[in-house]
Design an enzyme around this catalytic site. Structure first.
Site, PDB file in Angstrom:
ATOM      1  N   ASP A 261      39.821  38.525  40.019  1.00  0.00           N
ATOM      2  CA  ASP A 261      39.018  38.335  38.803  1.00  0.00           C
ATOM      3  C   ASP A 261      39.386  39.350  37.714  1.00  0.00           C
ATOM      4  O   ASP A 261      38.521  39.889  37.033  1.00  0.00           O
ATOM      5  CB  ASP A 261      37.524  38.426  39.141  1.00  0.00           C
ATOM      6  CG  ASP A 261      36.632  37.923  38.000  1.00  0.00           C
ATOM      7  OD1 ASP A 261      37.115  37.133  37.170  1.00  0.00           O
ATOM      8  OD2 ASP A 261      35.466  38.334  37.934  1.00  0.00           O
ATOM      9  N   TYR A 262      40.678  39.596  37.557  1.00  0.00           N
ATOM     10  CA  TYR A 262      41.149  40.526  36.532  1.00  0.00           C
ATOM     11  C   TYR A 262      41.404  39.803  35.208  1.00  0.00           C
ATOM     12  O   TYR A 262      42.456  39.957  34.584  1.00  0.00           O
ATOM     13  CB  TYR A 262      42.426  41.237  37.003  1.00  0.00           C
ATOM     14  CG  TYR A 262      42.215  42.295  38.049  1.00  0.00           C
ATOM     15  CD1 TYR A 262      41.050  43.046  38.093  1.00  0.00           C
ATOM     16  CD2 TYR A 262      43.198  42.560  38.994  1.00  0.00           C
ATOM     17  CE1 TYR A 262      40.873  44.028  39.049  1.00  0.00           C
ATOM     18  CE2 TYR A 262      43.034  43.543  39.949  1.00  0.00           C
ATOM     19  CZ  TYR A 262      41.861  44.271  39.971  1.00  0.00           C
ATOM     20  OH  TYR A 262      41.691  45.253  40.925  1.00  0.00           O
TER      21      TYR A 262
END
Length: 307
Positions: A261-262
């Site tokens: 989830d970057y």
């Protein structure tokens, strides 16, 4: 602003707006997309506009990060909506109002609004929401939107779209799993589902005619097995799109096969980079990980070392 949660409802309101000052006005949006022009000296409202966003349309956060200003080249200087304030909303509308009066621009879409749910297929209130200001480049309004994380693999599409800043007419779509197809879906069809979405503020370069889109991940952020090659290619990237046609110019990926989830949540910054005495049009890309990338914004090629 007076924009508060209804009594008895969960307080999901956030203060994320960045005001802009143009001429004699400071323009803001409230948490649920109400607009205002403020006197920059006193802070008093000159006009307000009620967007009518319902509580049911609020996702996990009620947030409007800002608005955009547009000076029309087709509307006469003394006519309504020569100068406009444009915003996109939590319930997926694109709204244009007169910058001097706050009245809806009747020549824009239907009574000053465009329905951004068109082509997204099945969804529910709050599943998709546009929280960042649209970017306007050479007469094209480019719109992105967030898709709720971790709900379902085949969530609504993360498609990026362009509309005429003068009329609100559809111009193009960049749909990751429909490469090369920039048109709206045919009746009964929809944009490809579950594709990476962009929720952070975009940046535009009028001289180059490009829009720089900060991308997130495919739906179901931490599960990658069902992602297509195209989804993996653009997730957690900055994508440069032609603002007039929607055609992809370049992609720079900050994480390969991102399952952490970057998303790129920050707006990129444009500046002139001096390289061996030559000024190069550049872009700075900050990330959630504290890594910052500096690229030639014409090509997406790194200007500093990337390890």
């Amino acid at each position: 602003t007076g924009d508060l949660p209804p009594k008895g409802k969960t307080n999901k309101w956030a203060a994320e707006t960045t005001p802009i000052k143009v001429g004699d006005g400071v323009y803001i949006c409230t948490a649920t997309n109400n607009l205002a022009k403020l006197d920059p000296v006193s802070g008093k409202p000159i006009w307000t506009f009620d967007a009518g966003t319902k509580y049911e349309s609020v996702p996990y956060t009620a947030a409007c990060r800002g608005v955009s200003y547009y000076r029309s080249e087709t509307t006469a200087p003394d006519a309504q909506c020569h100068n406009r304030i444009v915003e996109s909303t939590l319930d997926m509308r694109l709204i244009a109002v007169d910058a001097d009066t706050g009245k809806p621009c009747q020549q824009f879409g239907e009574n000053g609004q465009v329905n951004l749910l068109k082509g997204l297929g099945e969804t529910v209130p709050g599943f998709v929401a546009s929280t960042s200001p649209p970017v306007i480049v050479n007469g094209a309004v480019v719109v992105n939107h967030q898709v709720l994380d971790g709900q379902k693999r085949w969530a609504p599409s993360g498609v990026i779209r362009g509309y005429s800043a003068d009329t609100g007419a559809f111009l193009w779509a960049w749909d990751v799993n429909r490469p090369g197809v920039t048109t709206e879906p045919e009746p009964g069809e929809e944009y490809s589902r579950g594709t990476p979405n962009s929720w952070g503020p975009m940046t535009g370069d009028e001289q180059l005619g490009l829009v720089y889109v900060p991308m997130g991940n495919s739906a179901a952020d931490y599960y990658s097995a069902l992602r297509s090659e195209n989804e993996n290619r653009v997730s957690s990237s900055v994508v440069a799109l032609d603002a007039t046609t929607g055609k992809e110019r370049w992609v720079f990926q900050t994480v390969h096969k991102d399952v952490w989830d970057y998303d790129i949540g920050s707006q990129s910054t444009l500046f002139d980079f001096t390289d061996k005495g030559e000024k190069v049009p550049a872009i700075i890309i900050p990330t959630k990980r504290g890594q910052t990338f500096v690229l030639d914004r014409r090509s997406g090629k790194p200007l500093t070392a990337v390890e």
